[in-house]
Design a protein around this motif. Structure first.
Motif, PDB file in Angstrom:
ATOM      1  N   GLU A   1      -6.663  16.272  -4.449  1.00 20.36           N
ATOM      2  CA  GLU A   1      -5.256  15.936  -4.679  1.00 20.36           C
ATOM      3  C   GLU A   1      -4.842  16.313  -6.098  1.00 20.36           C
ATOM      4  O   GLU A   1      -3.791  16.910  -6.318  1.00 20.36           O
ATOM      5  CB  GLU A   1      -5.084  14.435  -4.458  1.00 20.36           C
ATOM      6  CG  GLU A   1      -3.700  14.043  -4.034  1.00 20.36           C
ATOM      7  CD  GLU A   1      -3.721  12.694  -3.326  1.00 20.36           C
ATOM      8  OE1 GLU A   1      -4.223  11.737  -3.939  1.00 20.36           O
ATOM      9  OE2 GLU A   1      -3.257  12.605  -2.175  1.00 20.36           O
TER      10      GLU A   1
ATOM     11  N   SER B   1       0.189  14.163   2.630  1.00 24.76           N
ATOM     12  CA  SER B   1      -1.102  14.303   3.312  1.00 24.76           C
ATOM     13  C   SER B   1      -0.904  14.410   4.819  1.00 24.76           C
ATOM     14  O   SER B   1      -1.756  14.944   5.526  1.00 24.76           O
ATOM     15  CB  SER B   1      -2.013  13.118   2.968  1.00 24.76           C
ATOM     16  OG  SER B   1      -1.540  11.936   3.596  1.00 24.76           O
TER      17      SER B   1
ATOM     18  N   GLU C   1       4.506   2.885  -7.945  1.00 26.22           N
ATOM     19  CA  GLU C   1       3.572   3.983  -7.645  1.00 26.22           C
ATOM     20  C   GLU C   1       4.124   4.870  -6.543  1.00 26.22           C
ATOM     21  O   GLU C   1       3.471   5.146  -5.552  1.00 26.22           O
ATOM     22  CB  GLU C   1       2.213   3.390  -7.259  1.00 26.22           C
ATOM     23  CG  GLU C   1       1.622   2.589  -8.391  1.00 26.22           C
ATOM     24  CD  GLU C   1       0.303   1.931  -8.006  1.00 26.22           C
ATOM     25  OE1 GLU C   1      -0.251   2.270  -6.954  1.00 26.22           O
ATOM     26  OE2 GLU C   1      -0.146   1.079  -8.770  1.00 26.22           O
TER      27      GLU C   1
ATOM     28  N   LYS D   1       2.222   7.891  -5.270  1.00 22.20           N
ATOM     29  CA  LYS D   1       1.213   7.698  -4.224  1.00 22.20           C
ATOM     30  C   LYS D   1       1.875   7.728  -2.849  1.00 22.20           C
ATOM     31  O   LYS D   1       1.293   8.186  -1.866  1.00 22.20           O
ATOM     32  CB  LYS D   1       0.485   6.362  -4.412  1.00 22.20           C
ATOM     33  CG  LYS D   1      -0.417   6.347  -5.629  1.00 22.20           C
ATOM     34  CD  LYS D   1      -1.166   5.037  -5.727  1.00 22.20           C
ATOM     35  CE  LYS D   1      -2.073   5.018  -6.953  1.00 22.20           C
ATOM     36  NZ  LYS D   1      -2.677   3.719  -7.180  1.00 22.20           N
ATOM     37  N   LEU D   2       3.094   7.212  -2.817  1.00 23.57           N
ATOM     38  CA  LEU D   2       3.837   7.182  -1.563  1.00 23.57           C
ATOM     39  C   LEU D   2       4.126   8.613  -1.089  1.00 23.57           C
ATOM     40  O   LEU D   2       3.920   8.950   0.081  1.00 23.57           O
ATOM     41  CB  LEU D   2       5.127   6.406  -1.828  1.00 23.57           C
ATOM     42  CG  LEU D   2       5.791   5.735  -0.653  1.00 23.57           C
ATOM     43  CD1 LEU D   2       6.482   4.472  -1.115  1.00 23.57           C
ATOM     44  CD2 LEU D   2       6.781   6.648  -0.007  1.00 23.57           C
TER      45      LEU D   2
ATOM     46  N   ARG E   1       2.498  11.248  -2.057  1.00 20.41           N
ATOM     47  CA  ARG E   1       1.197  11.864  -1.723  1.00 20.41           C
ATOM     48  C   ARG E   1       0.798  11.531  -0.296  1.00 20.41           C
ATOM     49  O   ARG E   1       0.289  12.369   0.438  1.00 20.41           O
ATOM     50  CB  ARG E   1       0.104  11.346  -2.662  1.00 20.41           C
ATOM     51  CG  ARG E   1      -0.003  12.080  -3.960  1.00 20.41           C
ATOM     52  CD  ARG E   1      -1.103  11.459  -4.794  1.00 20.41           C
ATOM     53  NE  ARG E   1      -1.094  12.003  -6.143  1.00 20.41           N
ATOM     54  CZ  ARG E   1      -1.730  11.440  -7.165  1.00 20.41           C
ATOM     55  NH1 ARG E   1      -2.404  10.330  -6.976  1.00 20.41           N
ATOM     56  NH2 ARG E   1      -1.697  11.990  -8.358  1.00 20.41           N
ATOM     57  N   GLY E   2       1.008  10.254   0.063  1.00 19.27           N
ATOM     58  CA  GLY E   2       0.689   9.838   1.435  1.00 19.27           C
ATOM     59  C   GLY E   2       1.484  10.641   2.440  1.00 19.27           C
ATOM     60  O   GLY E   2       0.939  11.127   3.442  1.00 19.27           O
TER      61      GLY E   2
ATOM     62  N   ASP F   1       0.872  -1.181   0.000  1.00 19.55           N
ATOM     63  CA  ASP F   1       0.000   0.000   0.000  1.00 19.55           C
ATOM     64  C   ASP F   1       0.911   1.233   0.000  1.00 19.55           C
ATOM     65  O   ASP F   1       1.373   1.674   1.045  1.00 19.55           O
ATOM     66  CB  ASP F   1      -0.902  -0.013   1.242  1.00 19.55           C
ATOM     67  CG  ASP F   1      -1.956   1.089   1.204  1.00 19.55           C
ATOM     68  OD1 ASP F   1      -1.731   2.089   0.476  1.00 19.55           O
ATOM     69  OD2 ASP F   1      -2.979   0.965   1.902  1.00 19.55           O
ATOM     70  N   HIS F   2       1.145   1.728  -1.203  1.00 19.83           N
ATOM     71  CA  HIS F   2       2.125   2.817  -1.343  1.00 19.83           C
ATOM     72  C   HIS F   2       1.745   4.025  -0.515  1.00 19.83           C
ATOM     73  O   HIS F   2       2.579   4.615   0.179  1.00 19.83           O
ATOM     74  CB  HIS F   2       2.237   3.222  -2.810  1.00 19.83           C
ATOM     75  CG  HIS F   2       2.831   2.166  -3.677  1.00 19.83           C
ATOM     76  ND1 HIS F   2       2.113   1.103  -4.162  1.00 19.83           N
ATOM     77  CD2 HIS F   2       4.099   1.988  -4.113  1.00 19.83           C
ATOM     78  CE1 HIS F   2       2.897   0.333  -4.883  1.00 19.83           C
ATOM     79  NE2 HIS F   2       4.116   0.836  -4.872  1.00 19.83           N
ATOM     80  N   ARG F   3       0.483   4.411  -0.616  1.00 20.25           N
ATOM     81  CA  ARG F   3       0.069   5.629   0.083  1.00 20.25           C
ATOM     82  C   ARG F   3       0.247   5.466   1.602  1.00 20.25           C
ATOM     83  O   ARG F   3       0.765   6.349   2.275  1.00 20.25           O
ATOM     84  CB  ARG F   3      -1.396   5.933  -0.263  1.00 20.25           C
ATOM     85  CG  ARG F   3      -1.836   7.283   0.253  1.00 20.25           C
ATOM     86  CD  ARG F   3      -3.323   7.536  -0.017  1.00 20.25           C
ATOM     87  NE  ARG F   3      -3.695   8.801   0.581  1.00 20.25           N
ATOM     88  CZ  ARG F   3      -3.680   9.957  -0.047  1.00 20.25           C
ATOM     89  NH1 ARG F   3      -3.315  10.020  -1.305  1.00 20.25           N
ATOM     90  NH2 ARG F   3      -4.018  11.072   0.572  1.00 20.25           N
ATOM     91  N   GLN F   4      -0.169   4.304   2.092  1.00 26.40           N
ATOM     92  CA  GLN F   4      -0.050   4.058   3.530  1.00 26.40           C
ATOM     93  C   GLN F   4       1.414   4.051   3.951  1.00 26.40           C
ATOM     94  O   GLN F   4       1.759   4.539   5.035  1.00 26.40           O
ATOM     95  CB  GLN F   4      -0.723   2.718   3.868  1.00 26.40           C
ATOM     96  CG  GLN F   4      -0.788   2.395   5.357  1.00 26.40           C
ATOM     97  CD  GLN F   4      -1.533   3.448   6.164  1.00 26.40           C
ATOM     98  OE1 GLN F   4      -2.445   4.089   5.664  1.00 26.40           O
ATOM     99  NE2 GLN F   4      -1.103   3.659   7.411  1.00 26.40           N
TER     100      GLN F   4
ATOM    101  N   GLY G   1       3.748   5.805   2.679  1.00 25.92           N
ATOM    102  CA  GLY G   1       4.156   7.214   2.762  1.00 25.92           C
ATOM    103  C   GLY G   1       3.656   7.849   4.052  1.00 25.92           C
ATOM    104  O   GLY G   1       4.383   8.618   4.713  1.00 25.92           O
TER     105      GLY G   1
END
Lengths: 401, 741
Positions: free
Chosen positions: B39, A159, A149, A152-153, A155-156, A117-120, A122
């Motif tokens: 985003e 955020s 991705e 996305k990392l 971005r996470g 889970d790339h975003r997670q 990050g």
């Protein structure tokens, strides 16, 4: 999470390097030179895949304080200021940057299985900043270069961190074999060699920090629209098979796609540029699939994006590196730099040629007047303005005062 | 930290929106679409900050890190109005509105606000942002329609499934869990729990389904109480500081019976819809409970609670309906009356719980042997019945045999193997039957006949059986009386050593002198007594009487042994050792002088029980004898498994013993030799001739009894007979006979 003391005053930055044949000795030599008898808070190691990483890191630890954070990665060549004739590869080589002094605060963490889970990943990596309390902060990230991705990392991480914390770093490389990149995480006591992970360092400083970017590529030809894509694989451009369109744009024959090695050599000289508000977001094309008529990039190419093929020359590439470092130095607001960390795209090595690598580093050396260390990456990370932080075919730099 | 000067060349085109639309249209949920839109917009404009407001609620923010979105960023702002955001710096803002005619009033009213460090938004950028915001508004509107449609569709499907489960009479727990699960799914997978009033303590609320409510707490219980008290069938915001809880009342027979509670997901505007959904599910719970209670009431009135089969009353009703139908339609109707063999022994020895389990399993096996249209019932105790419509006697016999075979297989109950069996009486509906009871009565009579003719049999009713039954009933009535009027008495037959012809012991035999019928043979009245507990009473009396007689004879002949017959039912009865022990003690008779005779059928039918019971008898010191050995099915090797001291070779073997009957001699020899090897004493029954006596002596048989020595005699003749024997010692046995039966 590991760390050192809160910043209160002096800061130092040193580099060391070695091309010694024995990994342990080379690691120890480079780390010793970087620390130069000073007590380091953070030791950053970039080395070629020709070394046994574990053995090399044992050497690093042998000369590093137990409580110092040690991070780093494998590379496809390194940058360093202490050798005038340094050329990236093909011999084994290691570069170490060390920093310390009460003015620096260091925290570190790592996230395993980042691809799940790339975003997670990050988001979790960004938690390293929670305990960094300093007037100036930056998050240093070293990722597995095979993570697709990575946007996305970042971005996470964004955020969680928001606009007040810059992010800088690079993606570990394995000399264009695309099989296994390694990340290093530990302390002077012991260092783990990881893959599919994110290693994050929360760096606080009592002095200013600056982040720079530059790529030196220019648009060529007419804009086109990506009409079919999935993540990094582009199927259709202007509703035609993407591979056909791409080969036509760069003036290559269809047979080029049948030789993967040759195709990659040529494609490195003709990346795609995605139209963005602040210019172009570059994408390295690293493979083609003649059966599907597609080309694949290391990062996402959204359907609907406006793209160009891009061109450059050696001089422009070297100027971009200098310009990136200059931008980072500008960020110091006139303060004297103590050192720079540089994340230079590995594909630029291919485009520049090994011979021009020492020319690039010479140009940087002349321009910055401070020690620097870095590596040639599979992707660069630098977020200062806006929210995006992933880059390709770019030089990202972090200047420390 | 100062950044580089930003490039200003843009390539705005419809493609910018296309890329955005692709990203925003992908999610299936509103919140994900909003996050994706924000985003993407921030990245497109290279902005640092952004928020999305919907219905005056902050629905998404980006770029503020751990800090809350400052109020200065949330106020009414004009495009390019500079705002100083703490820790970030001076940003210029741009706003795009979501609410146009298409979305107004749909919960999609709102705007997207972006903030960028150091650079104003151009008119072109503002225009693009407006386009993006409108696009988001439309996407959200579409998603809300889709969501509503999806929810409605899923609700209908879920409620249909629940209805099916209720009407299919699925177990109540299963139905209630399915309702809770359905509510959990439809309410966005937030915590959902069902609490029901404890019927025993109406002031208590018992959680029923908590799987979908992690972290269930007192707050939830308090809200449920409020809902029960009628404070609001729906949500109760006053009790909830942070996040609301919804509660919907469950009503059974007009009374509050519990409530379904849920923590809603999402935002306040959706709570009303969620409350309605929860109500719909609570109504399902009410329906399920109401239905279950009425079904339960009907079942209780007509069903046997152990097996779930119709009870006797219900069966007779059904049978009467079938009988009338068969009379009208001139069709066949056959009834089976099934009585389990040895069930009482299982119930007595392994307990009622095991007995109940066994009955439930029996009912399942019976059910598998019949058609779905046939009716099986438990009449009570170990009696079952089956009504077979459109079935003639021959087919009915086939079904009966199937059932007997099915019930003859071992049962696994409470981790042990249990062997029972069944006897079946079969009767066909006929004109003489005035009602269902009469028909069932015939099957009952046939079953008794089956039982008497050996277990595991199927017998078809014949009219003569009715007379037999009447006769047996009379006999039984008389038997009940005889315990007090002295008609029952004991006869004694001597047992002699074949080697010395000296009297070793005596066998006590029950006799019944009926005032009208005369002397009733034991083979007639013992089975009648064995059908009820009367045998236990008669048996106990016989034990006490015989030991009292023994005690009186021991004054004249110490060491005389007594053989006493007990029936299988007595052996199974747990009180036998106590009765025997007490009688021995009361009469000062050493236990080793008493030999209890049992039939080998007991060993065959339930070896485990037999072993346990016989061991208890051995424990008090008495000797054990197998009566009528060789008539049953037990193999000789069977003997070694039991603590047997003596075997009585059945008279049927002795009767055939002649010098030239080699087979019979061989058979008798094998029994006697085996017993010798096992150190078991042998007694030959029914010795009538000198030839038999001689052969038995040659074969090594230890003891013998029979008319050759003496007929059974009343107790008062015994001493006389014994005296005569003593005085004539050396004379041939026939001369000793004192036939006074």
């Amino acid at each position: 999470m590991r760390g050192s003391t809160e910043p209160t005053g002096d800061r130092w930055f040193g580099v060391g390097s070695s091309t010694g044949p024995r990994a342990g000795q080379a690691g120890a030599d480079a780390a010793r030179a970087a620390q130069a008898g000073r007590r380091a808070n953070l030791v950053v190691v970039f080395c070629s895949t020709l070394y046994d990483a574990a053995e090399l890191l044992e050497g690093v630890c042998s000369v590093t304080p137990d409580d110092a954070v040690v991070v780093g990665s494998t590379s496809m060549g390194e940058l360093v200021s202490d050798k005038h004739d340094w050329a990236a590869g093909p011999q084994p080589s290691v570069v170490v940057a060390a920093l310390g002094g009460p003015g620096f605060a260091v925290r570190s963490t790592f996230v395993p299985r980042a691809s799940a889970d790339h975003r997670q990943a990050g988001i979790e990596a960004a938690s390293v900043m929670d305990q960094v309390n300093a007037p100036n902060k930056v998050m240093l990230m070293i990722l597995d270069g095979l993570l697709r991705e990575r946007h996305k990392l970042v971005r996470g991480a964004y955020s969680v961190l928001g606009a007040s914390v810059p992010i800088v770093g690079g993606c570990a490389a394995d000399n264009l074999t695309y099989t296994l990149t390694q990340q290093f995480y530990g302390t002077g006591q012991a260092v783990d060699v990881l893959s599919d992970s994110v290693v994050a360092v929360g760096l606080g400083s009592s002095g200013p920090l600056g982040v720079g970017l530059g790529h030196g590529w220019h648009k060529h030809g007419q804009p086109m629209v990506v009409t079919g894509s999935n993540e990094g694989e582009v199927f259709l451009i202007d509703n035609q098979p993407a591979l056909d369109v791409y080969l036509r744009c760069i003036g290559a024959d269809k047979s080029l796609a049948e030789d993967a090695y040759k195709f990659r050599e040529v494609a490195f000289n003709h990346p795609l540029g995605l139209s963005r508000g602040d210019g172009e977001d570059l994408r390295v094309i690293h493979s083609a699939n003649p059966e599907r008529g597609s080309v694949s990039c290391l990062a996402d190419v959204p359907q609907g994006a406006l793209v160009w093929t891009m061109r450059t020359n050696e001089r422009s590439l070297i100027e971009a590196a200098v310009s990136s470092c200059q931008m980072a130095l500008d960020g110091l607001g006139g303060a004297e730099p103590v050192g720079l960390l540089i994340f230079d795209c590995g594909a630029r090595v291919v485009r520049l040629g090994r011979g021009n690598v020492s020319a690039e580093q010479g140009a940087i050396r002349s321009a910055v007047g401070a020690p620097f260390a870095g590596f040639y990456t599979y992707g660069e990370i630098a977020r200062t303005r806006g929210s995006r932080g992933t880059h390709h075919l770019t030089v990202a730099s972090l200047a420390l005062a | 930290m100062n950044g580089p000067a930003s490039p200003t060349s843009y390539h705005w085109s419809v493609h910018q929106l296309t890329e955005y639309l692709v990203q925003v249209s992908e999610p299936r949920e509103q919140f994900a679409a909003i996050d994706a839109a924000l985003e993407h917009a921030i990245e497109t404009f290279d902005a640092e900050l952004g928020v999305v407001m919907l219905d005056n609620e902050l629905r998404a923010s980006l770029g503020f890190g751990r800090q809350e979105v400052p109020q200065c960023f949330l106020g009414p702002l004009r495009d390019n109005e500079p705002v100083e955001v703490p820790d970030i710096g001076r940003v210029f803002v741009a706003r795009g509105d979501l609410d146009k005619a298409a979305t107004r009033g749909t919960g999609c009213d709102g705007y997207m606000l972006l903030g960028r460090l150091g650079r104003e938004f151009s008119a072109e950028e503002s225009q693009l942002l407006q386009g993006m915001a409108l696009t988001l508004g439309l996407v959200l509107h579409n998603l809300s329609i889709l969501q509503a449609e999806r929810t409605r569709h899923r609700l209908v499907e879920t409620l249909l499934d629940i209805q099916k489960a209720i009407s299919a009479r699925r177990p109540l727990n299963e139905v209630l869990d399915a309702i809770t699960e359905g509510a959990w799914e439809l309410l966005g997978r937030g915590p959902v729990a069902l609490l029901l009033v404890d019927p025993a303590s109406p002031e208590l609320l018992r959680p029923h389904s908590l799987d979908r409510y992690p972290g269930f707490d007192d707050e939830a219980v308090a809200l449920a109480r409020g809902a029960l008290a009628g404070e609001g069938a729906n949500w109760e915001p006053s009790a909830l500081r942070s996040r609301p809880l919804l509660a919907a009342q469950v009503v059974v027979s007009g009374e509050a019976a519990g409530c379904l509670i849920a923590r809603p997901q999402g935002h306040a505007p959706g709570y009303r819809d969620q409350a309605e959904l929860l109500n719909a599910f609570a109504q399902q719970v009410s329906l399920a409970l109401n239905d279950a209670r009425s079904v339960d009431a009907v079942r209780k009135a007509s069903r046997d609670h152990i097996t779930g089969l119709p009870n006797r009353a219900h069966f007779l009703q059904k049978l009467e309906q079938e009988r009338l139908t068969s009379v009208e339609g001139n069709t066949d109707l056959t009834v089976l009356f099934i009585d389990l063999d040895r069930f009482k022994a299982v119930n007595d020895t392994l307990g009622h719980q095991v007995g109940d389990e066994l009955l439930a399993e029996v009912s399942r096996r019976i059910t598998t042997c019949i058609r779905p249209t046939d009716t099986a019932a438990r009449l009570g105790g170990d009696e079952f019945a089956v009504a077979l419509a459109h079935t003639d006697l021959e087919s009915g016999r086939g079904v009966a045999h199937r059932i007997v075979r099915a019930l003859a297989n071992p049962f696994a109950v409470s981790g042990r193997e249990v062997l029972i069996g069944a006897s079946v009486g079969i009767a066909a509906s006929a004109e003489r039957h005035s009602d269902a009871s009469a028909l069932l009565g015939d099957a009952d009579i046939a079953m008794y006949r089956a039982k008497r003719s050996g277990r595991g049999r199927c017998v078809v009713f014949e009219p003569y059986m009715q007379e037999e039954v009447a006769d047996r009933l009379d006999l039984f009535t008389d038997l009940q009386r005889l315990a007090t009027n002295g008609q029952l008495w004991l006869a004694y037959q001597p047992i002699l050593s074949l080697a010395s012809l000296g009297v070793e012991g005596v066998e006590a035999l029950m006799r019944w002198s009926h005032p009208v019928r005369g002397l009733v043979p034991p083979s007639v009245f013992i089975p009648v007594a064995e059908e009820t507990d009367l045998i236990l009473e008669l048996g106990a009396q016989a034990i006490e009487r015989a030991l009292a007689d023994m005690a009186s004879w021991h004054r004249h002949a110490t060491g005389l042994r007594l053989n006493l017959n007990v029936s299988a039912r007595q052996v199974v009865d747990q009180s036998l050792p106590e009765i025997v022990g007490a009688a021995l003690a009361a009469n000062h008779v050493p236990p080793e002088l008493l030999t209890i005779e049992i039939t080998e059928s007991l060993l065959i039918e339930d070896p485990e029980l037999a072993r346990a019971r016989l061991t208890r008898l051995k424990d008090i010191g008495v000797r054990l004898s197998i009566d009528d050995f060789g008539t049953g099915y037990s193999s000789l090797s069977y003997l070694r498994q039991y603590p047997v001291d003596q075997v009585k070779v059945d008279r049927s073997f002795i009767a055939e013993l002649r010098d030239n009957a080699t087979n019979d001699i061989a058979l008798a020899r094998s029994i006697i030799e085996l017993c010798q090897r096992l150190r078991i004493e042998t007694v030959a029954e029914g010795i009538e001739t000198d030839e038999q006596l001689r052969l038995l002596k040659e074969l090594g048989c230890d003891l013998g009894q029979g008319y050759l020595f003496a007929y059974p005699m009343p107790a008062h003749d015994w001493l006389t007979w014994q005296g005569a024997v003593s005085s004539r010692r050396g004379l041939s046995p026939p001369n000793l006979v004192s036939a006074s039966s």
